[in-house]
Design an enzyme around this catalytic site. Structure first.
Site, PDB file in Angstrom:
ATOM      1  N   GLU A  91      21.773  30.745  75.945  1.00 13.67           N
ATOM      2  CA  GLU A  91      21.602  29.486  76.692  1.00 13.67           C
ATOM      3  C   GLU A  91      21.699  29.713  78.191  1.00 13.67           C
ATOM      4  O   GLU A  91      20.939  29.154  78.975  1.00 13.67           O
ATOM      5  CB  GLU A  91      22.681  28.476  76.275  1.00 13.67           C
ATOM      6  CG  GLU A  91      22.597  27.994  74.836  1.00 13.67           C
ATOM      7  CD  GLU A  91      23.374  28.867  73.852  1.00 13.67           C
ATOM      8  OE1 GLU A  91      23.504  30.091  74.100  1.00 13.67           O
ATOM      9  OE2 GLU A  91      23.829  28.343  72.836  1.00 13.67           O
ATOM     10  N   CYS A 128      28.628  27.605  72.892  1.00 10.24           N
ATOM     11  CA  CYS A 128      30.039  27.880  73.179  1.00 10.24           C
ATOM     12  C   CYS A 128      30.507  27.016  74.356  1.00 10.24           C
ATOM     13  O   CYS A 128      29.702  26.393  75.058  1.00 10.24           O
ATOM     14  CB  CYS A 128      30.235  29.358  73.494  1.00 10.24           C
ATOM     15  SG  CYS A 128      29.704  29.828  75.151  1.00 10.24           S
TER      16      CYS A 128
HETATM   17  N1  THU Z   1      26.097  33.458  71.509  1.00 11.52           N
HETATM   18  C1  THU Z   1      25.050  32.857  72.147  1.00 11.52           C
HETATM   19  O1  THU Z   1      24.197  33.523  72.735  1.00 11.52           O
HETATM   20  N2  THU Z   1      24.971  31.511  72.095  1.00 11.52           N
HETATM   21  C2  THU Z   1      25.787  30.702  71.373  1.00 11.52           C
HETATM   22  O2  THU Z   1      25.575  29.496  71.359  1.00 11.52           O
HETATM   23  C3  THU Z   1      26.921  31.279  70.644  1.00 11.52           C
HETATM   24  C4  THU Z   1      27.135  32.738  70.832  1.00 11.52           C
HETATM   25  C5  THU Z   1      26.167  34.913  71.523  1.00 11.52           C
HETATM   26  C6  THU Z   1      27.250  35.545  72.328  1.00 11.52           C
HETATM   27  C7  THU Z   1      27.388  36.888  71.631  1.00 11.52           C
HETATM   28  O3  THU Z   1      26.418  37.772  72.146  1.00 11.52           O
HETATM   29  C8  THU Z   1      27.059  36.599  70.187  1.00 11.52           C
HETATM   30  O4  THU Z   1      26.354  35.369  70.194  1.00 11.52           O
HETATM   31  C9  THU Z   1      28.276  36.502  69.291  1.00 11.52           C
HETATM   32  O5  THU Z   1      29.199  35.641  69.829  1.00 11.52           O
END
Ligand code: THU
Length: 177
Positions: A91, A128
């Site tokens: 995001e 997150c």
């Molecule tokens: N992650 C995202 O890119 N977006 C989200 O909405 C949740 C988590 C990524 C961060 C990390 O690289 C992986 O997912 C595991 O947490």
């Protein structure tokens, strides 16, 4: 009712408190076939772009795509790092690109999906905490609500009409003036 002592006399404390509730509504669909054509297309693109994620540490590949007010589309994927905290979520990768390529253009809708060889991608995930804050900044800056479409590679789809719902009691720029 709580009691306190005042000059040796037990007194009742008056409670000036009101209980408040935060609620929001969102749409839930059984799968992407129930979406309108534009939303289904956007979600499909978010699902596909997960292949471009660089996620060798978590094996959790996230893809995001935004449809902007000017009709352009911008994508983002998570980019991890051997120094784990350096990694960036899909995001925020997307927001950085959108703000740079198309400054001050609002995002109409953003679709977010994921893929993983370790967990089944059959339910929506939501951004997150750090991404919620970043999304809210974008929404505030462009003064337009961002619709968020959330889904895995298959299964249920959630649509949330503004980032504000995802971050109640947010800290925003209005506190800094
Ligand atoms: N992650 C995202 O890119 N977006 C989200 O909405 C949740 C988590 C990524 C961060 C990390 O690289 C992986 O997912 C595991 O947490």
């Amino acid at each position: 009712m709580p009691l306190t002592k005042f000059r040796g006399i037990v007194v009742f404390n008056l409670i000036y408190m009101t209980e408040k509730k935060v609620e929001f509504s969102y749409e839930e669909f059984n799968d992407s076939s129930e979406l309108n054509e534009a939303d289904a297309l956007l979600l499909n693109e978010a699902r596909k772009v997960t292949v471009d994620a660089y996620a060798p540490y978590s094996n959790f590949h996230v893809g995001a795509i935004a449809l902007l007010e000017n009709g352009e589309k911008v994508v983002g994927t998570n980019q991890e790092n051997a120094s784990y905290p350096v990694g960036i979520c899909a995001e925020r990768v997307l927001l950085g690109s959108a703000a740079t390529l198309f400054p001050n253009v609002a995002i109409k809708t953003m679709a977010i999906s994921y893929n993983s060889k370790e967990v089944k991608s059959d339910h929506p995930i939501s951004p997150c905490g750090m991404c919620r804050q970043a999304l809210l900044e974008y929404e505030t800056r462009t003064e337009k609500p961002i619709r968020i479409i959330l889904s895995g590679q298959e299964g249920k789809v959630f649509i949330i009409n503004t980032v504000k719902y995802l971050l109640p009691f947010a800290f925003t720029k209005s506190e800094l003036k």
